[in-house]
Design an enzyme around this catalytic site. Structure first.
Site, PDB file in Angstrom:
ATOM      1  N   CYS A  53      45.424  27.279  -7.274  1.00  0.00           N
ATOM      2  CA  CYS A  53      45.684  28.149  -8.423  1.00  0.00           C
ATOM      3  C   CYS A  53      45.320  27.316  -9.640  1.00  0.00           C
ATOM      4  CB  CYS A  53      47.148  28.578  -8.463  1.00  0.00           C
ATOM      5  SG  CYS A  53      47.607  29.419 -10.001  1.00  0.00           S
ATOM      6  N   CYS A  93      43.550  34.838 -13.621  1.00  0.00           N
ATOM      7  CA  CYS A  93      43.506  34.095 -12.358  1.00  0.00           C
ATOM      8  C   CYS A  93      42.496  32.978 -12.551  1.00  0.00           C
ATOM      9  CB  CYS A  93      43.114  35.003 -11.206  1.00  0.00           C
ATOM     10  SG  CYS A  93      42.891  34.123  -9.628  1.00  0.00           S
TER      11      CYS A  93
END
Length: 317
Positions: free
Chosen positions: A79, A227
């Site tokens: 991430c 994201c």
């Protein structure tokens, strides 16, 4: 297991928000951490977030580690928006300004960077190489690589480029953003069909001159304002397909703000973006019931919140 009380920082990278816990020395199992993630990331609960970030101990090759659980409790390979936040906590804990970080299936280099704007703590992260072999996902569509091609089992007429960052991404370049279509395609992937058992992130991308605007349906999260790995995959796909140039500085916008990206010809991707503290606190979690409560907020980072708001507003948030 009895209730466990956690100290944490509520933070965000480019609008991707998380509770972040210094988990070094904490002896919870993966299944327990997944339950904690579902409790803390629940938007109906006292904290909320796109997932849970953990700062972990390092090893001989890494100063520290990052673990990221999605809001549904699934563990992500990486991430990149969250990595910047974990890097900041690791830097502050160890008194350093650069590090190699262990991720679930890979590693990444992080370093303190010049601030994107006054008061915006900024980290540069380099990850990759981006992968194109979809058999490793696995994605069974009769091809080893998918570059600007239909993914027949998906049933969409869109041309996608499939990129592992190292988590899986399907990227489609569009003239105009159709969120309903994006959600429909993302939902189909989220169902973990036989041809895509580990699911995938799906992004629609607009090319705006030398920059990009990205919307993503994130695996385990849904439609999200930001994201980081999707922004990296989108920048890589833009250079791979000749839309943008390798080694150029690309501003990648999303609904949460922006990052600056560079894509090397070696398929390594660098993102430079914020790691913003919003507030610090502690919370009790009933792990068995996956429920959080008794929140105590210790301090708000008002100056950091305001500094990020200025850059996000300027980006057209």
């Amino acid at each position: 297991m009895d209730d466990v009380r956690f100290d944490f920082v509520k933070c965000h990278g480019s609008g991707n928000d998380f509770p972040l816990i210094d988990a070094r020395g904490m002896a919870l199992s993966r299944s327990d951490w997944a339950a904690v993630a579902r409790a803390l990331a629940d938007r109906r609960g006292p904290v909320g977030g796109d997932g849970l970030l953990l700062l972990g101990s390092g090893d001989d090759a890494h100063a520290f580690a990052m673990t990221m659980f999605n809001a549904d409790g699934s563990e992500a390979e990486t991430c990149l928006n969250g990595l910047r936040c974990v890097a900041r906590m690791g830097f502050e804990a160890l008194g350093i300004e650069s590090a190699q970080v262990r991720l679930k299936t890979s590693s990444a280099f992080v370093e303190r960077d010049a601030d994107l704007a006054p008061g915006v703590y900024t980290v540069r992260e380099t990850a990759g190489p981006a992968g194109l072999d979809v058999r490793e996902w696995p994605l069974d569509a009769g091809m080893e690589r998918i570059v600007e091609a239909r993914v027949a089992p998906l049933g969409s007429e869109r041309a996608f480029t499939a990129v592992a960052m190292p988590n899986p991404h399907l990227v489609a370049f569009v003239d105009t953003m159709d969120e309903a279509e994006l959600v429909a395609i993302g939902t189909a992937c989220e169902a973990a069909p036989d041809w895509l058992p580990n699911r995938a992130n799906v992004s629609f991308v607009e090319v705006r001159g030398g920059d990009l605007f990205v919307r993503t349906f994130e695996r385990g999260v849904g439609l999200t304002d930001s994201c980081g790995s999707a922004m990296a995959a989108s920048a890589f796909a833009a250079c791979l397909t000749g839309r943008l140039d390798h080694d150029a500085t690309i501003t990648v916008f999303n609904k949460g703000g922006l990052v600056r990206a560079q894509v090397g010809r070696d398929a390594m991707v660098s993102l430079s973006g914020n790691a913003t503290w919003e507030w610090r606190g502690s919370v009790a979690v009933d792990v068995a019931a996956e429920r959080a409560g008794d929140l105590i907020v210790a301090a708000h980072a008002d100056d950091e919140i305001a500094a990020w708001a200025r850059i996000a507003d300027a980006a057209g948030r």
